[in-house]
Design an enzyme around this catalytic site. Structure first.
Site, PDB file in Angstrom:
ATOM      1  N   HIS A  47       0.830  -1.211   0.000  1.00 51.00           N
ATOM      2  CA  HIS A  47       0.000   0.000   0.000  1.00 51.00           C
ATOM      3  C   HIS A  47       0.863   1.259   0.000  1.00 51.00           C
ATOM      4  CE1 HIS A  47      -3.462  -2.430   1.012  1.00 51.00           C
ATOM      5  NE2 HIS A  47      -2.890  -2.873   2.106  1.00 51.00           N
ATOM      6  N   HIS A  67       5.758   6.699   6.885  1.00 47.72           N
ATOM      7  CA  HIS A  67       5.382   6.217   5.554  1.00 47.72           C
ATOM      8  C   HIS A  67       4.888   7.417   4.760  1.00 47.72           C
ATOM      9  CE1 HIS A  67       1.639   6.209   7.893  1.00 47.72           C
ATOM     10  NE2 HIS A  67       1.131   6.679   6.759  1.00 47.72           N
ATOM     11  N   HIS A 124       2.384   9.082   1.279  1.00 46.86           N
ATOM     12  CA  HIS A 124       1.246   8.996   0.357  1.00 46.86           C
ATOM     13  C   HIS A 124       1.592   9.896  -0.827  1.00 46.86           C
ATOM     14  CE1 HIS A 124      -1.334   7.196   3.520  1.00 46.86           C
ATOM     15  NE2 HIS A 124      -0.585   7.937   4.322  1.00 46.86           N
ATOM     16  N   THR A 131      -5.690   7.166   8.204  1.00 46.98           N
ATOM     17  CA  THR A 131      -6.267   7.361   6.865  1.00 46.98           C
ATOM     18  C   THR A 131      -6.313   6.056   6.075  1.00 46.98           C
ATOM     19  OG1 THR A 131      -4.157   7.914   5.839  1.00 46.98           O
ATOM     20  CG2 THR A 131      -5.395   9.731   6.828  1.00 46.98           C
ATOM     21  N   THR A 132      -6.052   4.941   6.766  1.00 43.84           N
ATOM     22  CA  THR A 132      -6.191   3.611   6.160  1.00 43.84           C
ATOM     23  C   THR A 132      -7.029   2.763   7.120  1.00 43.84           C
ATOM     24  OG1 THR A 132      -4.114   2.918   7.201  1.00 43.84           O
ATOM     25  CG2 THR A 132      -3.972   3.644   4.916  1.00 43.84           C
ATOM     26  N   HIS A 139       4.013  10.929   6.716  1.00 42.45           N
ATOM     27  CA  HIS A 139       3.383  10.739   8.024  1.00 42.45           C
ATOM     28  C   HIS A 139       4.364  10.093   8.986  1.00 42.45           C
ATOM     29  CE1 HIS A 139      -0.879  10.788   6.103  1.00 42.45           C
ATOM     30  NE2 HIS A 139      -0.408  12.001   6.328  1.00 42.45           N
ATOM     31  N   GLU A 179      -2.608  13.647   1.113  1.00 43.44           N
ATOM     32  CA  GLU A 179      -3.906  13.268   1.683  1.00 43.44           C
ATOM     33  C   GLU A 179      -4.638  14.521   2.153  1.00 43.44           C
ATOM     34  OE1 GLU A 179      -3.306   9.668   4.318  1.00 43.44           O
ATOM     35  OE2 GLU A 179      -4.383   8.966   2.538  1.00 43.44           O
TER      36      GLU A 179
HETATM   37 ZN    ZN Z   1      -0.453   7.868   6.354  1.00 42.77          ZN
END
Ligand code: ZN
Ligand code: NAG
Ligand code: NAG
Length: 307
Positions: A91, A118, A120, A225-226, A143, A130
Site C-alpha cells: 500500500h 510512511h 502517500h 487514513t487507512t 506521516h 492526503e
Molecule cells: Zn499515512
C-alpha cells in the site's frame, strides 16, 4: 465433478478474501473485488471508516482558529542515526523507527514516541497528498506516526482518543534535487515489488524540514487514513513543504502494488470536517506581526518627531 466443486469452492473463497481487502481508487478494476475508499467501512471490523472524525480533511485556512498554545515542538532523538528496514507493504513504503525519538510540546498530551513513517503520493509527481489546504493537493505527504510513550504497541494506543499523534508534512516540487533524500529514494528504488524490503540507515531529522520551518502548523482531531480508520489521532499538519525534484517524486510511482499495478495515487479522499475545528499555530505570524508593529511604531515615532 468433485474437482469442479472444489475449484468453485476455492474460487469463491478467493473472491471473498479479495472483497475483504482494501485498496485505493487507482487499483480498481471491474475484475478485482478489492474495496475502494468509499467502501472501506463495509470491510469487517472497519465500521470506524464511516465515523464523524475521519482523516484526511481539506483545511480551509480562513476558517482555522488561532491557538497561541500551539507553540513549537520539542524533539529529542530525531538526530540519532538508526538502522532499519524499508518495506513495500503493498500500500505504501514504511520504515519502522528503530531508535528512541520523542516529540512533545505543541499542546500534545505529554511525550509521544516515534513508531514508523510512511508516505502517500500521486502519479509521477502529480497531486497526491492526503490533506489539502484550501483545496490544493500537494504531490506527496509524509506521516511520522508517534504514540504516547506509555504504550508499547500501536494497537494499544489506537484505543485512546489521543493515543497517537501523526506529524504530517507536505512535499513540493523543486527545481533542485534534495540531497538529504538521496539514500532514502535509492532504497525506494530497490523495493519495487510488493513485499520487498531493504536495509536503510538514516536519522529522522534528515527527512524533515529544519525546526525553524516547523513553527507553522494546523491541529485537529482525526483518524488513521487507512483501515481500520481508528479515531485516535491528534493531527499536526505542517504548512511548510519539503522540497524534492520532479525525478525524486517520480521514483515513488515506480513502486508496485500487491496486484502489480503501479503504486500511484495512494491517498484517501478528504473526509467531512463535521463539527470539528481546525486550529493553527501562531508560528511566524507572531514574528510577522511583531515586525509590522516595530515598523509602524518606528514610522509613528518618525511622524511625531519634531522637524
Ligand atoms: Zn499515512
Ligand atoms: C525482508 O525480506 C526477507 C526476504 O523476503 C524476509 O525474509 C524478511 O523477513 C523481511 N524482513 C522484514 C523486516 O520484513
Ligand atoms: C525553510 O523553507 C524554505 C522554503 O522551502 C527554504 O527556502 C528555507 O531555506 C528553509 N529554511 C531553513 C532554515 O531551512
Amino acid at each position: 465433478m468433485h474437482l469442479l466443486l472444489l475449484l468453485a469452492f476455492i474460487a469463491s473463497f478467493l473472491n471473498i478474501n479479495d472483497g475483504e481487502e482494501w485498496c485505493y481508487h487507482s487499483q480498481f478494476e471491474c475484475t478485482t473485488q478489492c474495496k475502494t475508499p468509499d467502501r472501506w467501512q463495509t470491510i469487517r471490523n472497519n465500521e470506524k471508516c464511516s465515523g464523524n472524525e475521519q482523516s484526511p480533511i481539506n483545511i480551509v485556512t480562513k476558517k482555522t482558529r488561532l491557538d497561541e498554545g500551539l507553540t513549537p515542538f520539542q524533539l529529542s532523538g530525531f538526530q540519532e542515526t538508526f538502522h532499519s528496514t524499508i518495506t513495500n507493504n503493498g500500500h505504501s513504503v514504511k520504515v519502522p523507527v528503530a531508535t528512541n525519538a520523542y516529540v512533545s510540546g505543541g499542546k500534545l498530551d505529554g511525550r509521544y514516541k516515534a513508531v514508523q513513517f510512511h508516505l502517500h503520493w500521486g502519479k509521477d509527481g502529480g497531486p497526491g497528498s492526503e490533506h489539502t489546504v484550501d483545496g490544493e493537493q500537494y504531490p506527496m505527504e509524509l506521516h511520522i506516526v508517534t504514540m504516547k510513550e506509555k504504550y508499547t504497541s500501536l494497537s494499544n494506543a489506537l484505543a485512546d482518543r489521543t493515543g497517537v499523534a501523526v506529524l504530517g508534512f507536505f512535499y513540493e516540487e523543486s527545481s533542485r534535487s534534495n540531497k538529504q533524500y538521496d539514500a532514502f529514494i535509492n532504497a525506494v528504488s530497490r523495493i519495487s515489488q510488493s513485499g520487498a524490503n531493504t536495509s536503510i540507515t538514516l536519522s529522522l531529522n534528515t527527512i524533515m524540514p529544519s525546526p525553524q520551518n516547523m513553527t507553522n502548523y494546523f491541529r485537529y482531531p482525526g483518524s488513521l487514513t487507512t483501515p481500520g480508520c481508528a479515531e485516535a489521532v491528534v493531527w499536526t499538519v505542517f504548512e511548510r513543504p519539503i522540497p524534492l525534484s520532479r525525478s525524486q517524486l517520480q521514483a515513488f510511482s515506480r513502486l508496485l502494488f500487491k496486484d502489480n499495478k503501479a503504486m500511484v495515487n495512494t491517498f484517501r479522499p478528504v473526509q467531512p470536517l463535521n463539527n470539528r475545528i481546525v486550529f493553527r499555530s501562531a508560528g511566524d505570524a507572531v514574528l510577522g506581526s511583531i515586525i509590522l508593529l516595530t515598523v509602524s511604531l518606528a514610522a509613528a515615532v518618525r511622524l511625531s518627531s519634531p522637524n
